[in-house]
Design an enzyme around this catalytic site. Structure first.
Site, PDB file in Angstrom:
ATOM      1  N   ASP A 105     -65.076  13.882  26.487  1.00  0.00           N
ATOM      2  CA  ASP A 105     -66.354  14.193  27.117  1.00  0.00           C
ATOM      3  C   ASP A 105     -66.865  15.567  26.670  1.00  0.00           C
ATOM      4  O   ASP A 105     -67.014  15.820  25.483  1.00  0.00           O
ATOM      5  CB  ASP A 105     -66.171  14.085  28.641  1.00  0.00           C
ATOM      6  CG  ASP A 105     -67.451  14.160  29.434  1.00  0.00           C
ATOM      7  OD1 ASP A 105     -68.213  13.176  29.427  1.00  0.00           O
ATOM      8  OD2 ASP A 105     -67.694  15.208  30.069  1.00  0.00           O
ATOM      9  N   ARG A 106     -67.130  16.497  27.598  1.00  0.00           N
ATOM     10  CA  ARG A 106     -67.659  17.808  27.220  1.00  0.00           C
ATOM     11  C   ARG A 106     -66.716  18.529  26.269  1.00  0.00           C
ATOM     12  O   ARG A 106     -67.139  19.187  25.319  1.00  0.00           O
ATOM     13  CB  ARG A 106     -67.891  18.693  28.459  1.00  0.00           C
ATOM     14  CG  ARG A 106     -68.685  18.061  29.578  1.00  0.00           C
ATOM     15  CD  ARG A 106     -70.033  17.540  29.110  1.00  0.00           C
ATOM     16  NE  ARG A 106     -70.903  18.610  28.647  1.00  0.00           N
ATOM     17  CZ  ARG A 106     -72.094  18.383  28.081  1.00  0.00           C
ATOM     18  NH1 ARG A 106     -72.527  17.152  27.884  1.00  0.00           N
ATOM     19  NH2 ARG A 106     -72.856  19.392  27.685  1.00  0.00           N
ATOM     20  N   ARG A 109     -67.227  17.560  22.787  1.00  0.00           N
ATOM     21  CA  ARG A 109     -68.387  18.188  22.135  1.00  0.00           C
ATOM     22  C   ARG A 109     -68.009  19.581  21.622  1.00  0.00           C
ATOM     23  O   ARG A 109     -68.434  20.000  20.544  1.00  0.00           O
ATOM     24  CB  ARG A 109     -69.569  18.231  23.099  1.00  0.00           C
ATOM     25  CG  ARG A 109     -69.923  16.838  23.581  1.00  0.00           C
ATOM     26  CD  ARG A 109     -71.243  16.676  24.270  1.00  0.00           C
ATOM     27  NE  ARG A 109     -71.292  15.321  24.822  1.00  0.00           N
ATOM     28  CZ  ARG A 109     -71.527  14.216  24.107  1.00  0.00           C
ATOM     29  NH1 ARG A 109     -71.753  14.307  22.801  1.00  0.00           N
ATOM     30  NH2 ARG A 109     -71.525  13.025  24.678  1.00  0.00           N
ATOM     31  N   HIS A 150     -77.278  12.387  34.831  1.00  0.00           N
ATOM     32  CA  HIS A 150     -76.886  13.783  35.031  1.00  0.00           C
ATOM     33  C   HIS A 150     -77.223  14.644  33.821  1.00  0.00           C
ATOM     34  O   HIS A 150     -77.433  15.849  33.958  1.00  0.00           O
ATOM     35  CB  HIS A 150     -75.395  13.881  35.369  1.00  0.00           C
ATOM     36  CG  HIS A 150     -74.483  13.301  34.337  1.00  0.00           C
ATOM     37  ND1 HIS A 150     -74.365  11.943  34.112  1.00  0.00           N
ATOM     38  CD2 HIS A 150     -73.637  13.901  33.455  1.00  0.00           C
ATOM     39  CE1 HIS A 150     -73.483  11.736  33.152  1.00  0.00           C
ATOM     40  NE2 HIS A 150     -73.029  12.894  32.730  1.00  0.00           N
ATOM     41  N   TRP A 151     -77.277  14.041  32.617  1.00  0.00           N
ATOM     42  CA  TRP A 151     -77.672  14.811  31.433  1.00  0.00           C
ATOM     43  C   TRP A 151     -79.060  15.421  31.612  1.00  0.00           C
ATOM     44  O   TRP A 151     -79.336  16.510  31.107  1.00  0.00           O
ATOM     45  CB  TRP A 151     -77.706  13.884  30.209  1.00  0.00           C
ATOM     46  CG  TRP A 151     -76.412  13.741  29.488  1.00  0.00           C
ATOM     47  CD1 TRP A 151     -75.162  13.673  30.026  1.00  0.00           C
ATOM     48  CD2 TRP A 151     -76.240  13.635  28.079  1.00  0.00           C
ATOM     49  NE1 TRP A 151     -74.222  13.526  29.046  1.00  0.00           N
ATOM     50  CE2 TRP A 151     -74.859  13.486  27.836  1.00  0.00           C
ATOM     51  CE3 TRP A 151     -77.110  13.628  27.001  1.00  0.00           C
ATOM     52  CZ2 TRP A 151     -74.329  13.354  26.561  1.00  0.00           C
ATOM     53  CZ3 TRP A 151     -76.591  13.485  25.716  1.00  0.00           C
ATOM     54  CH2 TRP A 151     -75.212  13.362  25.495  1.00  0.00           C
ATOM     55  N   TYR A 212     -74.660  21.985  30.227  1.00  0.00           N
ATOM     56  CA  TYR A 212     -75.566  20.902  29.831  1.00  0.00           C
ATOM     57  C   TYR A 212     -76.889  21.446  29.292  1.00  0.00           C
ATOM     58  O   TYR A 212     -77.470  20.857  28.368  1.00  0.00           O
ATOM     59  CB  TYR A 212     -75.807  19.964  31.008  1.00  0.00           C
ATOM     60  CG  TYR A 212     -74.666  19.003  31.238  1.00  0.00           C
ATOM     61  CD1 TYR A 212     -74.726  17.704  30.766  1.00  0.00           C
ATOM     62  CD2 TYR A 212     -73.513  19.402  31.922  1.00  0.00           C
ATOM     63  CE1 TYR A 212     -73.682  16.817  30.966  1.00  0.00           C
ATOM     64  CE2 TYR A 212     -72.467  18.522  32.128  1.00  0.00           C
ATOM     65  CZ  TYR A 212     -72.551  17.225  31.654  1.00  0.00           C
ATOM     66  OH  TYR A 212     -71.499  16.359  31.855  1.00  0.00           O
ATOM     67  N   HIS A 274     -64.926   5.327  31.566  1.00  0.00           N
ATOM     68  CA  HIS A 274     -65.139   6.609  30.892  1.00  0.00           C
ATOM     69  C   HIS A 274     -63.895   7.478  30.841  1.00  0.00           C
ATOM     70  O   HIS A 274     -63.687   8.226  29.885  1.00  0.00           O
ATOM     71  CB  HIS A 274     -66.259   7.348  31.629  1.00  0.00           C
ATOM     72  CG  HIS A 274     -66.541   8.724  31.130  1.00  0.00           C
ATOM     73  ND1 HIS A 274     -67.000   8.984  29.849  1.00  0.00           N
ATOM     74  CD2 HIS A 274     -66.446   9.946  31.745  1.00  0.00           C
ATOM     75  CE1 HIS A 274     -67.185  10.290  29.706  1.00  0.00           C
ATOM     76  NE2 HIS A 274     -66.842  10.886  30.830  1.00  0.00           N
TER      77      HIS A 274
END
Length: 296
Positions: A105-106, A109, A150-151, A212, A274
């Protein structure tokens, strides 16, 4: 949950403190978590990985027990470039100039940017349930925006999203995580208690939103510059994604990663949602070991 692991806090040159659990022996393996979690999300695979690797499970800045710095102009302090530099300094501080990377997930990135900016540091890259950020934003559909609301909520100007999260952080956590495939039953109670503790810490909501906001702003600038300059990943990559998650439903994951890579890209979906490392830990562990161990 991390028996035999040491707890360490490393202070970076910037003054930011990064919290991590370190255990095991062998080649170094950096694990990075996603939102709204912490390093604890690796608790079902880290002990087994530590039998073959020196495992460093880190809290990203803004999450867990790491620092929550002010965002700065354009949320630069939460850019994936800066967060990737955190991890380079953390690993160097622990004596590891090169390492494997596993991320969700984050954190995945951050791992993508780490492998682009510091390819000499990373042996191999193992990512969970993401496609490249730029491709996801540019390919947004109604289905994706609905699933990943949520993005678009977190990037609204402060203090609106912060105020709503802070009104009941534990309820936000339960609703956000529990509405995905598998519900809350897939999480260990001890892990959920840690996630709830951390999201209620002072500054946690702001840090999440700034992470974000950076992804929807300065990170896209960096990604577009890479695309314009023809910069691509040069490190072998494997990606797994949840069969019942939005990423695989809305995007051609392997094709998107191959578009941004010059190296080998492999991967497949997994029969879960997820949170792969908690929903399907046996699969994640098997795939990680198979991907990393042949390349020591």
């Amino acid at each position: 949950m991390f028996t035999g692991f040491a707890t360490k806090t490393f202070t970076l040159k910037s003054g930011v403190r990064i919290h991590a659990r370190v255990g095991g022996s062998g080649p170094a393996l950096l694990l990075m978590h996603g939102h709204p979690q912490s390093h604890v999300m690796w608790h079902r695979v880290a002990p087994q990985l530590a039998e073959r690797f020196t495992v460093v499970a880190s809290d990203l800045r803004g999450y867990g027990d790491s620092s929550r710095p002010d965002p700065g102009e354009n949320c630069v302090a939460y850019s994936k470039r800066v967060m990737a530099q955190d991890m380079v300094e953390l690993m160097q501080g622990l004596g590891h100039d090169t390492f494997f990377v596993g991320a969700h997930d984050r954190g995945a990135r951050v791992a993508h940017r780490l492998a682009l900016d510091h390819p000499e540091r990373v042996h191999r890259l193992f990512l969970l349930d993401i496609a490249p950020t730029l491709g996801m934003y540019e390919g947004t559909t109604q289905a994706f925006a609905t699933a990943y609301w949520h993005w678009f909520f977190f990037i609204q100007p402060a203090p609106l999203p912060e105020r709503l999260i802070e009104s009941d952080p534990a309820a936000f956590l339960r609703d956000h995580m529990g509405r995905r495939h598998g519900g809350l039953a897939v999480f260990a109670p001890e892990a959920m208690a840690e996630y709830a503790r951390c999201i209620a810490l002072p500054g946690a909501a702001s840090a999440i939103c700034n992470d974000y906001r950076a992804s929807a702003g300065i990170d896209l600038e960096h990604d577009r510059a890479d695309r314009d300059q023809g910069r691509k990943l040069t490190i072998p990559l494997k990606v797994l994604w949840g069969r019942h998650g939005a990423v695989g439903r809305c995007f051609d994951v392997l094709s998107m990663w191959r578009d941004v890579s010059e190296a080998e890209v492999s991967g497949h979906d997994v029969d879960c949602g997820h949170y792969l490392a908690e929903e399907a830990p046996e699969t994640v562990l098997r795939e990680m070991l198979g991907f990393f161990e042949g390349q020591r």
